[in-house]
Design a protein around this motif. Structure first.
Motif, PDB file in Angstrom:
ATOM      1  N   GLU A 129     -83.628  76.077-128.546  1.00 32.70           N
ATOM      2  CA  GLU A 129     -84.945  76.659-128.798  1.00 32.70           C
ATOM      3  C   GLU A 129     -85.852  75.658-129.494  1.00 32.70           C
ATOM      4  O   GLU A 129     -87.036  75.552-129.168  1.00 32.70           O
ATOM      5  CB  GLU A 129     -84.825  77.927-129.645  1.00 32.70           C
ATOM      6  CG  GLU A 129     -84.234  79.100-128.915  1.00 32.70           C
ATOM      7  CD  GLU A 129     -84.040  80.309-129.824  1.00 32.70           C
ATOM      8  OE1 GLU A 129     -84.543  80.303-130.975  1.00 32.70           O
ATOM      9  OE2 GLU A 129     -83.380  81.267-129.389  1.00 32.70           O
ATOM     10  N   ALA A 130     -85.302  74.922-130.462  1.00 40.06           N
ATOM     11  CA  ALA A 130     -86.092  73.921-131.189  1.00 40.06           C
ATOM     12  C   ALA A 130     -86.559  72.817-130.247  1.00 40.06           C
ATOM     13  O   ALA A 130     -87.718  72.405-130.291  1.00 40.06           O
ATOM     14  CB  ALA A 130     -85.279  73.347-132.347  1.00 40.06           C
ATOM     15  N   VAL A 131     -85.664  72.329-129.398  1.00 39.09           N
ATOM     16  CA  VAL A 131     -86.017  71.271-128.457  1.00 39.09           C
ATOM     17  C   VAL A 131     -87.098  71.758-127.495  1.00 39.09           C
ATOM     18  O   VAL A 131     -88.086  71.058-127.244  1.00 39.09           O
ATOM     19  CB  VAL A 131     -84.768  70.780-127.684  1.00 39.09           C
ATOM     20  CG1 VAL A 131     -85.154  69.898-126.508  1.00 39.09           C
ATOM     21  CG2 VAL A 131     -83.816  70.039-128.625  1.00 39.09           C
ATOM     22  N   GLU A 132     -86.941  72.965-126.987  1.00 42.37           N
ATOM     23  CA  GLU A 132     -87.916  73.516-126.044  1.00 42.37           C
ATOM     24  C   GLU A 132     -89.284  73.732-126.685  1.00 42.37           C
ATOM     25  O   GLU A 132     -90.303  73.713-125.994  1.00 42.37           O
ATOM     26  CB  GLU A 132     -87.413  74.848-125.479  1.00 42.37           C
ATOM     27  CG  GLU A 132     -86.257  74.693-124.516  1.00 42.37           C
ATOM     28  CD  GLU A 132     -85.670  76.026-124.077  1.00 42.37           C
ATOM     29  OE1 GLU A 132     -86.224  77.095-124.435  1.00 42.37           O
ATOM     30  OE2 GLU A 132     -84.653  76.002-123.372  1.00 42.37           O
ATOM     31  N   SER A 133     -89.320  73.896-128.008  1.00 43.18           N
ATOM     32  CA  SER A 133     -90.590  74.189-128.688  1.00 43.18           C
ATOM     33  C   SER A 133     -91.491  72.971-128.818  1.00 43.18           C
ATOM     34  O   SER A 133     -92.684  73.123-129.107  1.00 43.18           O
ATOM     35  CB  SER A 133     -90.306  74.753-130.077  1.00 43.18           C
ATOM     36  OG  SER A 133     -89.864  73.717-130.954  1.00 43.18           O
TER      37      SER A 133
END
Length: 146
Positions: A129-133
């Motif tokens: 989720e962090a990477v996608e954000s």
């Protein structure tokens, strides 16, 4: 007391081990979709937070401006040491990147909230989720969907 650690480096699918250093708070470093990920574990005190900051600096020197700290295996963070991350955050944002947190355990999240540092960092349930954000605009804790 901090647990013993082992540092491994993973770039894409190739792994090149570094020598074991018991004082290092990282289990491994990875890169996902161009985002550098530092996997941290154990109890983090000031000395270890400085090492994490240095690791982030090495990523920046390698032109990796987007960094995620995976805190899923962190049991405790000394509240005085959290401010060290603000320096890294400012440098990364000044270079056009960002520092995001992932996988914080409830007891660690409480520490960040108690010292008011949760307002500076985006935190996500997972590294994915962090990477996608990255690329999405963040307006602060109040603006983020829950």
């Amino acid at each position: 007391m901090s647990k013993p650690y082992h540092l491994e480096r993973h770039e894409g699918s190739c792994a090149a081990p570094f020598s074991a250093r018991p004082a290092r708070p990282f289990d491994q470093r990875t890169q996902v979709s161009g985002v550098a990920v530092v996997h941290v574990s154990g109890d983090i005190d000031f000395r270890e937070m400085v090492e994490i900051k240095q690791e982030i600096g090495r990523f920046l020197m390698a032109d990796k401006k987007n960094v995620v700290l995976n805190l899923a295996q962190v049991d405790h963070v000394n509240y005085l040491s959290i401010g060290v991350l603000i320096g890294s955050l400012k440098i990364l944002r000044g270079a056009g990147g960002d520092l995001k947190l992932a996988g914080m355990q409830p007891q660690v999240k409480i520490i960040f909230q108690a010292v008011g540092m949760d307002q500076f960092f985006e935190d996500y349930a997972t590294v994915e989720e962090a990477v996608e954000s990255f690329g999405e605009e963040w307006m602060g804790m109040e603006e983020r969907p829950q």
